[in-house]
Motif scaffolding. Structure first.
Motif, PDB file in Angstrom:
ATOM      1  N   VAL A   1       0.852  -1.194   0.000  1.00  0.00           N
ATOM      2  CA  VAL A   1       0.000   0.000   0.000  1.00  0.00           C
ATOM      3  C   VAL A   1       0.882   1.237   0.000  1.00  0.00           C
ATOM      4  O   VAL A   1       1.731   1.396   0.886  1.00  0.00           O
ATOM      5  CB  VAL A   1      -0.925   0.028   1.251  1.00  0.00           C
ATOM      6  CG1 VAL A   1      -1.898   1.205   1.169  1.00  0.00           C
ATOM      7  CG2 VAL A   1      -1.678  -1.288   1.414  1.00  0.00           C
ATOM      8  N   THR A   2       0.709   2.104  -1.008  1.00  0.00           N
ATOM      9  CA  THR A   2       1.525   3.317  -1.086  1.00  0.00           C
ATOM     10  C   THR A   2       0.647   4.514  -1.439  1.00  0.00           C
ATOM     11  O   THR A   2      -0.452   4.346  -1.966  1.00  0.00           O
ATOM     12  CB  THR A   2       2.612   3.244  -2.190  1.00  0.00           C
ATOM     13  OG1 THR A   2       1.959   3.222  -3.453  1.00  0.00           O
ATOM     14  CG2 THR A   2       3.488   2.043  -2.060  1.00  0.00           C
ATOM     15  N   ALA A   3       1.180   5.699  -1.193  1.00  0.00           N
ATOM     16  CA  ALA A   3       0.425   6.916  -1.519  1.00  0.00           C
ATOM     17  C   ALA A   3       1.296   7.879  -2.310  1.00  0.00           C
ATOM     18  O   ALA A   3       0.999   9.073  -2.378  1.00  0.00           O
ATOM     19  CB  ALA A   3      -0.072   7.570  -0.241  1.00  0.00           C
ATOM     20  N   SER A   4       2.388   7.361  -2.913  1.00  0.00           N
ATOM     21  CA  SER A   4       3.230   8.229  -3.737  1.00  0.00           C
ATOM     22  C   SER A   4       3.899   7.411  -4.838  1.00  0.00           C
ATOM     23  O   SER A   4       4.125   6.205  -4.678  1.00  0.00           O
ATOM     24  CB  SER A   4       4.313   8.916  -2.892  1.00  0.00           C
ATOM     25  OG  SER A   4       5.373   8.016  -2.629  1.00  0.00           O
ATOM     26  N   VAL A   5       4.241   8.082  -5.932  1.00  0.00           N
ATOM     27  CA  VAL A   5       4.905   7.438  -7.070  1.00  0.00           C
ATOM     28  C   VAL A   5       6.260   6.883  -6.616  1.00  0.00           C
ATOM     29  O   VAL A   5       6.621   5.737  -6.916  1.00  0.00           O
ATOM     30  CB  VAL A   5       5.089   8.460  -8.221  1.00  0.00           C
ATOM     31  CG1 VAL A   5       5.950   7.880  -9.327  1.00  0.00           C
ATOM     32  CG2 VAL A   5       3.732   8.890  -8.768  1.00  0.00           C
ATOM     33  N   HIS A   6       6.980   7.685  -5.863  1.00  0.00           N
ATOM     34  CA  HIS A   6       8.310   7.309  -5.373  1.00  0.00           C
ATOM     35  C   HIS A   6       8.262   5.978  -4.607  1.00  0.00           C
ATOM     36  O   HIS A   6       9.041   5.055  -4.867  1.00  0.00           O
ATOM     37  CB  HIS A   6       8.791   8.464  -4.483  1.00  0.00           C
ATOM     38  CG  HIS A   6      10.021   8.181  -3.697  1.00  0.00           C
ATOM     39  ND1 HIS A   6      11.241   8.057  -4.295  1.00  0.00           N
ATOM     40  CD2 HIS A   6      10.208   7.982  -2.358  1.00  0.00           C
ATOM     41  CE1 HIS A   6      12.144   7.804  -3.353  1.00  0.00           C
ATOM     42  NE2 HIS A   6      11.538   7.750  -2.185  1.00  0.00           N
ATOM     43  N   HIS A   7       7.319   5.873  -3.682  1.00  0.00           N
ATOM     44  CA  HIS A   7       7.226   4.645  -2.879  1.00  0.00           C
ATOM     45  C   HIS A   7       6.739   3.464  -3.717  1.00  0.00           C
ATOM     46  O   HIS A   7       7.122   2.319  -3.464  1.00  0.00           O
ATOM     47  CB  HIS A   7       6.316   4.866  -1.669  1.00  0.00           C
ATOM     48  CG  HIS A   7       6.966   5.705  -0.612  1.00  0.00           C
ATOM     49  ND1 HIS A   7       6.418   6.868  -0.130  1.00  0.00           N
ATOM     50  CD2 HIS A   7       8.153   5.564   0.031  1.00  0.00           C
ATOM     51  CE1 HIS A   7       7.229   7.405   0.760  1.00  0.00           C
ATOM     52  NE2 HIS A   7       8.294   6.637   0.880  1.00  0.00           N
TER      53      HIS A   7
ATOM     54  N   PRO B   1      -3.250   7.326 -11.990  1.00  0.00           N
ATOM     55  CA  PRO B   1      -2.595   7.271 -13.305  1.00  0.00           C
ATOM     56  C   PRO B   1      -1.094   7.523 -13.222  1.00  0.00           C
ATOM     57  O   PRO B   1      -0.325   6.973 -14.012  1.00  0.00           O
ATOM     58  CB  PRO B   1      -3.304   8.373 -14.109  1.00  0.00           C
ATOM     59  CG  PRO B   1      -3.980   9.233 -13.113  1.00  0.00           C
ATOM     60  CD  PRO B   1      -4.240   8.399 -11.913  1.00  0.00           C
ATOM     61  N   GLN B   2      -0.657   8.323 -12.255  1.00  0.00           N
ATOM     62  CA  GLN B   2       0.785   8.576 -12.131  1.00  0.00           C
ATOM     63  C   GLN B   2       1.521   7.316 -11.694  1.00  0.00           C
ATOM     64  O   GLN B   2       2.610   7.016 -12.190  1.00  0.00           O
ATOM     65  CB  GLN B   2       1.045   9.718 -11.137  1.00  0.00           C
ATOM     66  CG  GLN B   2       0.513  11.060 -11.629  1.00  0.00           C
ATOM     67  CD  GLN B   2       0.923  12.202 -10.705  1.00  0.00           C
ATOM     68  OE1 GLN B   2       2.097  12.497 -10.573  1.00  0.00           O
ATOM     69  NE2 GLN B   2      -0.044  12.840 -10.080  1.00  0.00           N
ATOM     70  N   ILE B   3       0.918   6.563 -10.773  1.00  0.00           N
ATOM     71  CA  ILE B   3       1.561   5.304 -10.344  1.00  0.00           C
ATOM     72  C   ILE B   3       1.471   4.267 -11.457  1.00  0.00           C
ATOM     73  O   ILE B   3       2.438   3.544 -11.725  1.00  0.00           O
ATOM     74  CB  ILE B   3       0.945   4.802  -9.009  1.00  0.00           C
ATOM     75  CG1 ILE B   3       1.392   5.730  -7.872  1.00  0.00           C
ATOM     76  CG2 ILE B   3       1.351   3.357  -8.734  1.00  0.00           C
ATOM     77  CD1 ILE B   3       1.041   5.292  -6.477  1.00  0.00           C
ATOM     78  N   VAL B   4       0.315   4.205 -12.123  1.00  0.00           N
ATOM     79  CA  VAL B   4       0.162   3.247 -13.236  1.00  0.00           C
ATOM     80  C   VAL B   4       1.254   3.474 -14.277  1.00  0.00           C
ATOM     81  O   VAL B   4       1.853   2.527 -14.790  1.00  0.00           O
ATOM     82  CB  VAL B   4      -1.250   3.379 -13.864  1.00  0.00           C
ATOM     83  CG1 VAL B   4      -1.323   2.681 -15.217  1.00  0.00           C
ATOM     84  CG2 VAL B   4      -2.304   2.812 -12.924  1.00  0.00           C
TER      85      VAL B   4
END
Ligand SMILES: Cc1cc2nc3c(=O)[nH]c(=O)nc-3n(C[C@H](O)[C@H](O)[C@H](O)COP(=O)(O)O)c2cc1C
Length: 316
Positions: free
Chosen positions: A116-122, A157-160
């Motif tokens: 479970v993450t809440a940022s692109v970096h992670h 969409p940023q993480i995808v």
């Protein structure tokens, strides 16, 4: 990319998020039996308590299920990992901490890992560490949130685009339209918390469920910003007083005031004067208490119908 439902061996791409100490085997089994993926929340429970829950869940379902391990929240992480291996738990979801040291141990034992993450970096870091699936959770979500405060619509969409493994959207989804929106953003499924609280099988106080039914679009508040521990909860006597006074609490006092005992007092006892009730912003959309099976089947039907309607609109 492999399909999410094939990795998890589930029928519907709908996952129940872990819910601290309060989600139990009965709710998780109902969700897995209905074709989704039920989850046991480990919260701050002891290994004995979790072992008992896994055994109970195994009696209630033969379907796959997950266990959520909040890494920095539970102090028995070593023992919990041993339990996952001992009981051959099919899927583990890791949240609230660095998953990198844990993932290889789970993989050696054929356990699938969702992070479970809440940022692109992670999310990128989690993929590099070997995660099978990313759960991307936006700021709309119930419970402890990321201080980045990125919303689901912008985060997914940023993480995808940044990873090559399946992404599950979490935060602000409660019906078939939300499921379709998540698909449109590139996710392969959804994780829900708030919607599952208001189901017949959820073992929570009827006061909690009714507060969700009666909530409007702005009845959740964020507490803990001043303490670096943002949490989305329903407005209530206890949470409003915490919000007003949190800056005068020491870190220890604030941690004590928001610990799992106060969660149980709010969610299980239904006492909003002495405890808190986690809830996402989507509470305002929830107007009924269906069974889990009705909910999942209704969401899938609504998702397909909405897709058809959009097709009609586009073809005009
Ligand atoms: C009562 C409750 C407790 C939660 N506790 C946890 C937890 O222990 N670990 C975790 O990773 N997420 C926890 N969450 C977040 C959910 O797993 C899920 O990701 C989130 O609720 C999704 O957003 P939604 O509430 O808008 O559906 C909790 C949510 C609720 C409603």
């Amino acid at each position: 990319m492999k399909k999410l439902i094939e990795i998890l061996h589930i029928e519907y791409p709908i996952i129940q998020g872990g819910m601290g100490n309060i989600s139990n085997a009965k709710l998780a089994a109902a969700i897995s039996n209905a074709g989704g993926l039920g989850t046991i929340g480990v919260g701050t429970l002891t290994p004995d308590e979790v072992e008992h829950m896994i055994q109970e869940l195994r009696k209630l379902t033969k379907k796959p299920f997950a266990v959520n391990l909040p890494i920095n929240v539970n102090s028995y992480m070593k023992e919990m990992i041993s339990l996952m291996i001992k009981f051959n738990v099919p899927v583990v979801s890791l949240s609230a901490g660095n998953p990198a040291p844990i993932i290889p141990i789970l993989h050696e034992n054929n356990i699938k890992v969702m992070v479970v993450t809440a940022s692109v970096h992670h999310a990128i870091k989690a993929e590099k560490a070997g995660a099978n699936i990313i759960v991307a959770e936006g700021f709309e979500a119930a419970g402890i949130n990321s201080p980045y405060e990125t919303t689901t619509m912008t985060l997914i969409p940023q993480i995808v685009d940044a990873v090559t493994i399946p992404v599950i959207a979490a935060g602000g989804i409660a019906d078939g339209r939300g499921l379709l929106a998540a698909f449109s953003l590139g996710a392969q499924g959804v994780q829900m918390g708030t919607r599952f609280v208001a189901t017949k099988e959820a073992p929570f106080s009827s006061d909690y469920k009714n507060k969700i039914l009666n909530a409007n679009d702005h009845n959740t508040i964020i507490i803990g910003r001043s303490k670096g521990q943002t949490r989305r909860v329903l407005e209530g006597d206890y949470t409003l007083s915490l919000l007003k006074n949190e800056e005068v609490y020491t870190t220890e006092q604030y941690a004590e005031a928001t610990n799992e005992n106060h969660h149980i007092i709010g969610a299980i006892d239904g006492n909003e004067k002495k405890g808190f009730m986690n809830s996402g912003q989507i509470a305002g959309l929830i107007h009924d208490i269906p069974t889990v099976k009705e909910l999942l089947e209704g969401m899938m039907a609504e998702c397909r119908k909405t897709l058809k309607n959009i097709g009609n609109l586009l073809n005009r």
